[in-house]
Design an enzyme around this catalytic site. Structure first.
Site, PDB file in Angstrom:
ATOM      1  N   CYS A   1      -3.795   2.635  -4.645  1.00  0.00           N
ATOM      2  CA  CYS A   1      -4.738   3.422  -3.849  1.00  0.00           C
ATOM      3  C   CYS A   1      -4.749   4.847  -4.405  1.00  0.00           C
ATOM      4  CB  CYS A   1      -4.313   3.424  -2.382  1.00  0.00           C
ATOM      5  SG  CYS A   1      -5.361   4.465  -1.344  1.00  0.00           S
TER       6      CYS A   1
ATOM      7  N   HIS B   1      -7.789   0.466  -4.464  1.00  0.00           N
ATOM      8  CA  HIS B   1      -8.600   1.304  -3.562  1.00  0.00           C
ATOM      9  C   HIS B   1      -8.972   2.544  -4.347  1.00  0.00           C
ATOM     10  CE1 HIS B   1      -6.384  -0.085   0.398  1.00  0.00           C
ATOM     11  NE2 HIS B   1      -7.024  -1.075  -0.201  1.00  0.00           N
TER      12      HIS B   1
ATOM     13  N   ASP C   1     -12.752   3.392  -1.156  1.00  0.00           N
ATOM     14  CA  ASP C   1     -11.922   3.633   0.022  1.00  0.00           C
ATOM     15  C   ASP C   1     -12.723   4.525   0.963  1.00  0.00           C
ATOM     16  OD1 ASP C   1      -9.684   3.401   1.631  1.00  0.00           O
ATOM     17  OD2 ASP C   1      -8.274   3.885   0.060  1.00  0.00           O
ATOM     18  N   HIS C   2     -12.069   5.346   1.721  1.00  0.00           N
ATOM     19  CA  HIS C   2     -12.796   6.170   2.707  1.00  0.00           C
ATOM     20  C   HIS C   2     -14.043   6.811   2.109  1.00  0.00           C
ATOM     21  CE1 HIS C   2      -8.691   6.892   4.768  1.00  0.00           C
ATOM     22  NE2 HIS C   2      -9.064   5.636   4.767  1.00  0.00           N
TER      23      HIS C   2
ATOM     24  N   TYR D   1     -14.967   4.995   7.413  1.00  0.00           N
ATOM     25  CA  TYR D   1     -15.439   3.628   7.209  1.00  0.00           C
ATOM     26  C   TYR D   1     -16.895   3.404   7.592  1.00  0.00           C
ATOM     27  CZ  TYR D   1     -10.808   2.378   5.736  1.00  0.00           C
ATOM     28  OH  TYR D   1      -9.643   2.306   5.027  1.00  0.00           O
TER      29      TYR D   1
ATOM     30  N   HIS E   1       0.851  -1.194   0.000  1.00  0.00           N
ATOM     31  CA  HIS E   1       0.000   0.000   0.000  1.00  0.00           C
ATOM     32  C   HIS E   1       0.886   1.243   0.000  1.00  0.00           C
ATOM     33  CE1 HIS E   1      -2.834   3.070   1.401  1.00  0.00           C
ATOM     34  NE2 HIS E   1      -3.780   2.260   0.966  1.00  0.00           N
TER      35      HIS E   1
END
Ligand code: CS2
Ligand code: MN
Length: 351
Positions: A242, A269, A314-315, A328, A204
């Site tokens: 990501c 991501h 992702d977030h 999340y 990551h």
């Protein structure tokens, strides 16, 4: 591509699996044994219990995020071989349980850095945000205290913060070059077990994609990743792409980076960011026009290189009054998944 959602396990996550199962197109979750400290072996029984629990809900465990890497490995101390042995044992147990994707990061001391967990956007939603001046004015301990979260933050677990002074000391002489060598040493040691069980390691990126608090960081852009891919030239040494982490640096051209890594991206991501001014950004909804990224171009690049692994929103923002771990919650990540579905359907029918 398999659309998935991150899930922190029934002891930590406020979102039950059955709700995730109801998001259209989501076939799996990305999970972890959240309470196993970095460096310890994941027990076989707990690993298979996690797989069973997820399968019983009608979903699959599509990969692990993360098996965290102990700082002795990152800093290359005399204890590293013992911790690498433990990591290999964990991979054996994962391989025996049929899991073949492991996301990890190689950031010293802690994971992602944000200065605000709930910045209010014009529509009243709240998001994680980053301001460089605020980082420069704080020590990590003070920043952690100012985040003041009622949830355990992944990557900022309280026990990490307890040892922070001695951890910084451990990294005093670690240059980016040394950190890179330690990562290569670690990956080379893992390749035999990864080949045996066909486990893909997916590093990551560092978030943000530059050094914070004076610590070295190396997974920040295309040059670093390509160098790593060549140093351990095995398909099991790959990347988590990501967008939200590489994209913190506006000079990273995300679609171009994806196109430069065919066959080596094992996990994706996707999230969007909004740059406000140099040194300040906040997370946005997944929709391109809400932030600074072209999400169509990102998904299209993944599609064009034939990426077919797990992808996850992702977030997300916190919306509709939801209370959950920052980034999340269920609602905005479900919207993100629906948006990815839409882009993918359109892209695949264009052909
Ligand atoms: C994640 C990272 O929440 C996030 O920002 O993308 O914490 C990620 O899980 C880790 O860096 C992977 O090891
Ligand atoms: Mn990420």
């Amino acid at each position: 591509m398999k659309i998935t959602l991150r899930w922190f396990g029934s002891n930590f996550d406020t979102i039950p699996l059955w709700k995730i199962r109801q998001i259209p197109g989501v076939s799996g979750v990305i999970s972890t044994l959240y309470d196993v400290p970095a460096g310890e072996i994941w027990e076989k029984e707990r690993t298979s219990a996690l797989v069973n629990e997820i399968n019983e809900s009608g979903l699959e465990l599509s990969g692990i995020e993360s098996v965290n890497v102990h700082d002795a490995i990152k800093a290359g101390t005399h204890e590293r071989d013992r911790f690498i042995e433990n990591y290999i044992k964990t991979l054996e147990h994962l391989g025996e349980a049929g899991i073949n994707l492991v996301c990890y990061n190689f950031m010293p001391v802690f994971d992602w850095t944000r200065t605000e967990l709930a910045r209010v956007r014009p529509d009243g939603s709240t998001v994680l945000a980053y301001n460089q001046q605020a980082v420069d004015a704080l020590t990590p301990e003070k920043m952690f205290a100012s985040l003041d979260s009622e949830f355990v933050l992944p990557g900022w677990e309280p026990e990490r913060m307890e040892n922070i002074k001695s951890l910084f000391e451990t990294y005093r002489d670690i240059t980016p070059e040394k950190l890179f060598e330690n990562l290569v040493y670690f990956l080379k040691a893992l390749m035999p077990v990864c080949n045996k069980y066909d486990i893909k390691m997916a590093v990551h990126p560092d978030d943000p994609a530059w050094s914070v608090f004076g610590l070295p960081r190396i997974i920040t852009g295309l040059d670093g990743i390509k160098r790593l891919m060549n140093a351990v030239d095995d398909v099991h040494n790959g990347v988590t792409f990501c967008s939200g982490s590489y994209g913190t640096n506006p000079s990273n051209n995300l679609p171009e980076m994806i196109r430069a890594l065919p066959g080596r991206i094992h996990f994706a991501h996707v999230r969007n960011l909004k740059f406000n001014f140099p040194g300040d950004f906040e997370e946005a909804s997944h929709l391109s026009s809400d932030g600074s990224f072209d999400m169509y171009a990102i998904i299209k690049a993944l599609f064009d290189i034939g990426f077919n692994g797990p992808i996850r929103p992702d977030h997300g923002r916190m919306i509709w009054g939801e209370a959950a771990m920052p980034g999340y919650g269920l609602y905005d990540r479900a919207l993100g998944a629906a948006y990815i579905n839409g882009l993918l359907e359109a892209i695949s029918k264009e052909k």
